[in-house]
Each structure stands twice: as structure tokens, then as C-alpha cells.
Design a protein around this motif. Structure first.
Motif, PDB file in Angstrom:
ATOM      1  N   ILE A  45       0.759  -1.218   0.019  1.00  0.00           N
ATOM      2  CA  ILE A  45      -0.075  -0.107   0.119  1.00  0.00           C
ATOM      3  C   ILE A  45       0.840   1.309   0.077  1.00  0.00           C
ATOM      4  N   MET A  46       0.705   1.893  -1.034  1.00  0.00           N
ATOM      5  CA  MET A  46       1.770   3.302  -1.305  1.00  0.00           C
ATOM      6  C   MET A  46       0.799   4.506  -0.621  1.00  0.00           C
ATOM      7  N   LEU A  47       1.578   4.783   0.288  1.00  0.00           N
ATOM      8  CA  LEU A  47       0.530   5.657   1.395  1.00  0.00           C
ATOM      9  C   LEU A  47       0.363   7.179   0.610  1.00  0.00           C
ATOM     10  N   GLY A  69       4.727   1.688   1.644  1.00  0.00           N
ATOM     11  CA  GLY A  69       5.482   2.483   1.254  1.00  0.00           C
ATOM     12  C   GLY A  69       5.325   4.122   1.215  1.00  0.00           C
ATOM     13  N   ALA A  70       6.394   4.565   1.008  1.00  0.00           N
ATOM     14  CA  ALA A  70       6.376   6.353   0.852  1.00  0.00           C
ATOM     15  C   ALA A  70       5.329   7.011   2.124  1.00  0.00           C
ATOM     16  N   GLY A  71       5.641   6.588   3.367  1.00  0.00           N
ATOM     17  CA  GLY A  71       4.782   7.350   4.126  1.00  0.00           C
ATOM     18  C   GLY A  71       5.096   6.402   5.757  1.00  0.00           C
ATOM     19  N   ASN A  72       4.333   7.143   6.497  1.00  0.00           N
ATOM     20  CA  ASN A  72       3.999   6.776   7.878  1.00  0.00           C
ATOM     21  C   ASN A  72       2.830   5.863   7.854  1.00  0.00           C
ATOM     22  N   PRO A  73       2.673   4.364   8.145  1.00  0.00           N
ATOM     23  CA  PRO A  73       1.628   3.815   8.037  1.00  0.00           C
ATOM     24  C   PRO A  73       0.744   3.662   9.565  1.00  0.00           C
ATOM     25  N   PRO A 110       6.100  -2.365   7.138  1.00  0.00           N
ATOM     26  CA  PRO A 110       6.306  -1.204   6.609  1.00  0.00           C
ATOM     27  C   PRO A 110       7.765  -0.978   5.962  1.00  0.00           C
ATOM     28  N   VAL A 111       7.739  -0.614   4.693  1.00  0.00           N
ATOM     29  CA  VAL A 111       9.333  -0.007   4.110  1.00  0.00           C
ATOM     30  C   VAL A 111       9.583   1.317   4.856  1.00  0.00           C
ATOM     31  N   VAL A 112      10.653   1.185   5.205  1.00  0.00           N
ATOM     32  CA  VAL A 112      11.229   2.288   6.148  1.00  0.00           C
ATOM     33  C   VAL A 112      12.490   2.934   5.436  1.00  0.00           C
ATOM     34  N   ALA A 168      14.184   6.205  12.710  1.00  0.00           N
ATOM     35  CA  ALA A 168      13.181   6.655  13.551  1.00  0.00           C
ATOM     36  C   ALA A 168      11.892   6.045  13.304  1.00  0.00           C
ATOM     37  N   LEU A 169      11.574   5.679  11.972  1.00  0.00           N
ATOM     38  CA  LEU A 169      10.175   5.132  11.573  1.00  0.00           C
ATOM     39  C   LEU A 169      10.317   3.681  11.805  1.00  0.00           C
ATOM     40  N   ALA A 170      11.533   2.942  11.825  1.00  0.00           N
ATOM     41  CA  ALA A 170      11.471   1.693  12.102  1.00  0.00           C
ATOM     42  C   ALA A 170      11.001   1.378  13.456  1.00  0.00           C
ATOM     43  N   ALA A 197      13.809  -2.357   5.189  1.00  0.00           N
ATOM     44  CA  ALA A 197      14.925  -1.103   5.272  1.00  0.00           C
ATOM     45  C   ALA A 197      15.588  -0.876   3.781  1.00  0.00           C
ATOM     46  N   GLU A 198      14.691   0.189   3.347  1.00  0.00           N
ATOM     47  CA  GLU A 198      15.068   0.352   1.637  1.00  0.00           C
ATOM     48  C   GLU A 198      15.756   1.578   1.459  1.00  0.00           C
ATOM     49  N   GLY A 199      17.135   1.211   0.887  1.00  0.00           N
ATOM     50  CA  GLY A 199      18.293   2.469   0.797  1.00  0.00           C
ATOM     51  C   GLY A 199      17.783   3.154  -0.539  1.00  0.00           C
ATOM     52  N   GLY A 248      14.920   1.728  -7.144  1.00  0.00           N
ATOM     53  CA  GLY A 248      14.156   2.341  -8.090  1.00  0.00           C
ATOM     54  C   GLY A 248      12.921   3.146  -7.280  1.00  0.00           C
ATOM     55  N   GLY A 249      12.320   4.060  -7.965  1.00  0.00           N
ATOM     56  CA  GLY A 249      11.230   4.573  -7.443  1.00  0.00           C
ATOM     57  C   GLY A 249      11.534   5.754  -6.301  1.00  0.00           C
ATOM     58  N   HIS A 250      10.365   5.999  -5.527  1.00  0.00           N
ATOM     59  CA  HIS A 250      10.266   6.743  -4.453  1.00  0.00           C
ATOM     60  C   HIS A 250      11.393   6.204  -3.313  1.00  0.00           C
ATOM     61  N   ILE A 251      12.440   7.097  -3.171  1.00  0.00           N
ATOM     62  CA  ILE A 251      13.597   6.717  -2.307  1.00  0.00           C
ATOM     63  C   ILE A 251      13.579   7.830  -0.991  1.00  0.00           C
ATOM     64  N   PRO A 293      11.973  12.431  -3.789  1.00  0.00           N
ATOM     65  CA  PRO A 293      13.013  12.028  -4.781  1.00  0.00           C
ATOM     66  C   PRO A 293      12.591  10.610  -5.263  1.00  0.00           C
ATOM     67  N   VAL A 294      12.952  10.578  -6.654  1.00  0.00           N
ATOM     68  CA  VAL A 294      12.581   9.187  -7.129  1.00  0.00           C
ATOM     69  C   VAL A 294      13.832   8.825  -8.140  1.00  0.00           C
ATOM     70  N   ARG A 295      13.943   7.509  -8.358  1.00  0.00           N
ATOM     71  CA  ARG A 295      15.223   7.133  -9.016  1.00  0.00           C
ATOM     72  C   ARG A 295      14.501   6.349 -10.279  1.00  0.00           C
ATOM     73  N   PHE A 354      10.429   5.537 -16.140  1.00  0.00           N
ATOM     74  CA  PHE A 354      11.314   4.035 -15.985  1.00  0.00           C
ATOM     75  C   PHE A 354      11.899   3.833 -14.744  1.00  0.00           C
ATOM     76  N   LEU A 355      11.216   3.684 -13.628  1.00  0.00           N
ATOM     77  CA  LEU A 355      11.775   3.590 -12.308  1.00  0.00           C
ATOM     78  C   LEU A 355      12.490   2.390 -12.308  1.00  0.00           C
ATOM     79  N   CYS A 356      13.723   2.479 -11.909  1.00  0.00           N
ATOM     80  CA  CYS A 356      14.722   1.502 -11.746  1.00  0.00           C
ATOM     81  C   CYS A 356      15.735   1.546 -10.808  1.00  0.00           C
TER      82      CYS A 356
HETATM   83  O1  TUI Z   1       7.329   3.520  -2.186  1.00  0.00           O
HETATM   84  C1  TUI Z   1       8.417   3.275  -2.238  1.00  0.00           C
HETATM   85  N1  TUI Z   1       8.671   3.179  -3.674  1.00  0.00           N
HETATM   86  C2  TUI Z   1       8.002   3.820  -4.650  1.00  0.00           C
HETATM   87  S1  TUI Z   1       6.177   4.228  -4.417  1.00  0.00           S
HETATM   88  C3  TUI Z   1       6.148   4.634  -5.937  1.00  0.00           C
HETATM   89  S2  TUI Z   1       4.734   5.238  -6.875  1.00  0.00           S
HETATM   90  C4  TUI Z   1       5.264   6.792  -7.273  1.00  0.00           C
HETATM   91  N2  TUI Z   1       6.287   7.160  -7.453  1.00  0.00           N
HETATM   92  C5  TUI Z   1       6.568   8.338  -7.950  1.00  0.00           C
HETATM   93  C6  TUI Z   1       5.731   9.467  -8.076  1.00  0.00           C
HETATM   94  C7  TUI Z   1       4.356   8.898  -8.019  1.00  0.00           C
HETATM   95  C8  TUI Z   1       4.138   7.777  -7.637  1.00  0.00           C
HETATM   96  C9  TUI Z   1       7.279   4.245  -6.755  1.00  0.00           C
HETATM   97  N3  TUI Z   1       8.192   4.066  -5.845  1.00  0.00           N
HETATM   98  N4  TUI Z   1       9.349   2.821  -1.679  1.00  0.00           N
HETATM   99  C10 TUI Z   1       9.077   2.703  -0.260  1.00  0.00           C
HETATM  100  C11 TUI Z   1       9.772   3.454   0.325  1.00  0.00           C
HETATM  101  N5  TUI Z   1       9.117   4.483   1.358  1.00  0.00           N
HETATM  102  N6  TUI Z   1      11.067   4.207   0.068  1.00  0.00           N
HETATM  103  C12 TUI Z   1      11.120   5.202   0.965  1.00  0.00           C
HETATM  104  C13 TUI Z   1      10.128   5.359   1.988  1.00  0.00           C
HETATM  105  C14 TUI Z   1       9.627   6.186   2.857  1.00  0.00           C
HETATM  106  C15 TUI Z   1      10.284   7.561   2.818  1.00  0.00           C
HETATM  107  C16 TUI Z   1      10.000   8.309   3.860  1.00  0.00           C
HETATM  108  C17 TUI Z   1       9.189   5.679   3.849  1.00  0.00           C
HETATM  109  C18 TUI Z   1       8.565   6.586   4.762  1.00  0.00           C
HETATM  110  C19 TUI Z   1       9.154   7.932   4.822  1.00  0.00           C
HETATM  111  O2  TUI Z   1       8.776   8.636   6.128  1.00  0.00           O
HETATM  112  C20 TUI Z   1       7.804   8.702   6.496  1.00  0.00           C
HETATM  113  C21 TUI Z   1       7.617   9.498   7.801  1.00  0.00           C
HETATM  114  O3  TUI Z   1       6.788  10.080   8.092  1.00  0.00           O
HETATM  115  O4  TUI Z   1       8.623   9.228   8.762  1.00  0.00           O
END
Ligand code: TUI
Length: 315
Positions: free
Chosen positions: A71-73, A96-100, A116-118, A122-124, A137-139, A143-146, A229-231, A277-279
Motif C-alpha cells: 500500500i503506497m501511502l 511505502g512512501a509514508g508513515n502507516p 512497513p518499508v522504512v 526513527a520510523l523503524a 529497510a530500503e536504501g 528505483g522509485g520513491h527513495i 525523490p524518485v530514481r 522508467f523507475l529502476c
Molecule cells: O514507496 C516506495 N517506492 C515507490 S512508490 C512509487 S509510486 C510513485 N512514485 C513516484 C511518483 C508517483 C508515484 C514508486 N516507488 N518505496 C518505499 C519507500 N518508502 N521508500 C522510501 C520510503 C519512505 C520515505 C519516507 C517511507 C517513509 C518515509 O517517511 C515517513 C515519515 O513520516 O517518517
């Protein structure tokens, strides 16, 4: 055979997750990875509740093994799909991409394992306190949101900060990556880029060819300024986006417009010019197409050989 605590707990044979890649990770890929003994994960990001329900049911028709939903938050459908996974009794959720934490209580009450992907310690720690079964734990090599940190320091620091299993992600595409992650204290790995070229991955053929051709320096990170940021692979779209975000005259709305639909154009239409092209940085290691089963098995077998030979470094 490579094995860890997450294999018993999740009912999987190999400690390998497939990343929940937006517009790509569907029932075809997720069921293939689960059938191979890993954990296949459906991307909930681009689906509303009804569409996700359909994809979960399709996955169940293709495998009787455990699978997960990501679930992409930041998704506009996050709230809606957060209930669908409960109704459909999905065994594992990654976020992913947020605090669940706002969703965790109801998922845990439904007996779902929440992972959760962290991108930070702190979030972990926060999600561990709230009952997460494990964290990914995703460095920033992913690819994608980082996040900000690289995989090596992030995984090590998260492993020493929490007492739940840690799955390493970002920059892992083979047995050496898996072995390195385990040495840092991880109990599993998640791979996205390697699975992009799996036979069962339904991404457009142009996407697969771009990944197969890409080398170590062929990705670029956009969106650092906006805080998202997005790779992605270097192409007309990502270069143009980078140029525009560095131009003070370009507004956030213009950038938003440029990026709209770009993931779908890449994954589904194979539009090499205007698609995003996320990669991950490991694209240079991904050089051949093969089945998801061959990927899962060969990564684990390579790691096993490395572990068996590791005594050579001890005198
Ligand atoms: O979610 C991802 N990777 C993704 S989501 C996605 S969809 C999309 N991407 C770009 C534009 C539009 C749509 C493509 N790739 N990975 C998991 C991930 N989560 N990576 C980093 C994080 C993360 C970052 C900050 C998780 C939590 C966070 O902070 C939350 C907080 O409040 O502390």
C-alpha cells in the motif's frame, strides 16, 4: 538452503520478497514469485479498491502460497485499499512512501502481518512499537520513491535499533547482495529491478529492454527539491524533468503535469520518450530474462555458495 526466521513465520521457502512496483507488480508476477517460494507482492498503488480486489482474487486463482499487497501511502486510494486488504484476508501488507501507523491497528486486529518499508531508524522504531511484524529497510539505491540513506548504513543501523526481522532492499539483485544483507543482520531481501525482466512480469517489452541495456550510471534521481525523490532510468522524460525542476521559472503545477501518467506510460505503453522508467542502481547487474522461479532460486543458491566459502577469509 538459505533460510531465516521469516520463512517459518510467513510460510515461504526462500527469504526473498518481490518489490510492490507501481503499474507492474500484478497477479502474474506476484503469483509467480510466490509459487517460486518467495513472497510475491501486488502493488496497490495504481488501483482503487475494486481493482485491487480483482487482482487479489486473480492472484489466489494462480497460487495457493502466501503473498502480500503493497500500500503506497501517497496513493489517492490508500484509505480505500486499506480496508480491501482486510476484507480479502491478505496475509501480509507492506507499506511505502509514508508513515502507516494510522492504519496499523485495524490491520493487526485483522491478523495481518504488517511490514512497513522504512527509510530511517526513527520510523523503524516507531512501527516496531506499534506492532509491525518486520520492516523493509530500503536504501536510496532503489528505483522509485527513495529516502536519503544508502542501503549499507540504513540496514545496519535499523538492525541494531530494532528487535524485529529486517528485510534489506535497495541495490540487491543477486546472491552476493543477499549474502551482504544477511551479514549486516537482515533476515531477508526485497528486490524490484531484478524482477522487472522476469518472464512473468507484464511490464512493456521496451521497459525490459531498457533495464537489460542499462549500466551502473544509467539512473538519475529527480524530485529531491520537492521532497519526493524518485530514481528512474535516464531518458528524455527524466532529463527534461530534472532540467525543469532546476529552473526557478517552472512551477510545481507544471512539474506535476509533466509527471502525470508517466509511470503508466512507461510500464504499460513502453513510451521510451515520455515514460518514467523507475529502476534501481543495480540495473547493470540485470542482464538476462528468466523466470521468477529461476531468479529466486539462483539468488539463494549463489548466496549459499558464498556463505560456504566464507571461511576462506578467516585465518
Ligand atoms: O514507496 C516506495 N517506492 C515507490 S512508490 C512509487 S509510486 C510513485 N512514485 C513516484 C511518483 C508517483 C508515484 C514508486 N516507488 N518505496 C518505499 C519507500 N518508502 N521508500 C522510501 C520510503 C519512505 C520515505 C519516507 C517511507 C517513509 C518515509 O517517511 C515517513 C515519515 O513520516 O517518517
Amino acid at each position: 538452503m538459505i533460510n531465516s526466521v521469516i520463512c517459518q513465520d510467513l510460510g515461504i521457502k526462500y527469504p526473498v520478497f518481490q518489490g510492490g512496483m507501481a503499474w507492474i507488480a500484478d497477479s502474474s508476477l506476484a503469483s509467480a514469485v510466490s509459487n517460486a517460494g518467495g513472497l510475491g507482492i501486488i502493488a496497490g498503488m495504481n488501483m482503487n479498491g475494486e481493482q485491487l480486489k480483482e487482482e487479489i482474487r486473480k492472484t489466489r486463482s494462480l497460487t495457493d502460497k502466501p503473498f502480500g499487497v503493497n500500500i503506497m501511502l501517497m496513493s489517492p486510494f490508500a484509505e480505500e485499499v486499506s480496508d480491501v486488504v482486510i476484507e480479502e484476508k491478505v496475509p501480509v501488507i507492506t507499506t511505502g512512501a509514508g508513515n502507516p501507523v494510522i492504519y496499523m491497528k485495524k490491520w493487526l486486529a485483522a491478523g495481518i502481518k504488517v511490514i512497513p518499508v522504512v527509510a530511517s531508524v526513527a520510523l523503524a522504531k516507531m512501527v516496531e512499537r506499534r506492532g509491525a511484524y518486520a520492516v523493509v529497510a530500503e536504501g536510496g539505491e532503489s528505483g522509485g520513491h527513495i529516502g536519503e540513506l544508502a542501503t549499507m548504513p540504513l540496514v545496519r543501523e535499523v538492525c541494531s535499533a530494532v528487535n524485529i526481522p529486517v528485510i534489506a532492499a535497495g541495490g540487491i539483485a543477486d546472491g552476493a547482495g543477499l549474502a551482504a544483507a544477511f551479514m549486516l543482520g537482515a533476515s531477508g531481501v526485497q528486490m524490484g529491478t531484478r524482477f522487472l525482466v522476469a518472464d512473468e512480469c507484464t511490464a512493456h517489452e521496451n521497459y525490459k529492454q531498457m533495464v537489460l541495456k542499462a549500466g551502473d550510471r544509467d539512473t538519475i534521481v529527480t524530485g529531491r527539491k520537492s521532497g519526493h525523490p524518485v530514481r528512474a532510468l535516464k531518458n528524455t522524460f527524466s532529463r527534461q524533468y530534472k532540467e525543469k525542476e532546476e529552473d526557478a521559472a517552472v512551477t510545481a503545477e507544471e512539474l506535476d503535469l509533466l509527471g502525470r501518467g508517466a509511470l503508466r506510460r512507461a510500464a504499460r505503453e513502453g513510451d521510451t520518450e515520455t515514460g518514467s522508467f523507475l529502476c534501481g542502481e543495480v540495473a547493470g547487474l540485470v542482464t538476462k530474462k528468466e523466470s521468477a522461479a529461476d531468479i529466486v532460486r539462483s539468488v539463494c543458491e549463489e548466496a549459499e555458495l558464498l556463505f560456504k566459502g566464507a571461511a576462506q577469509w578467516v585465518k
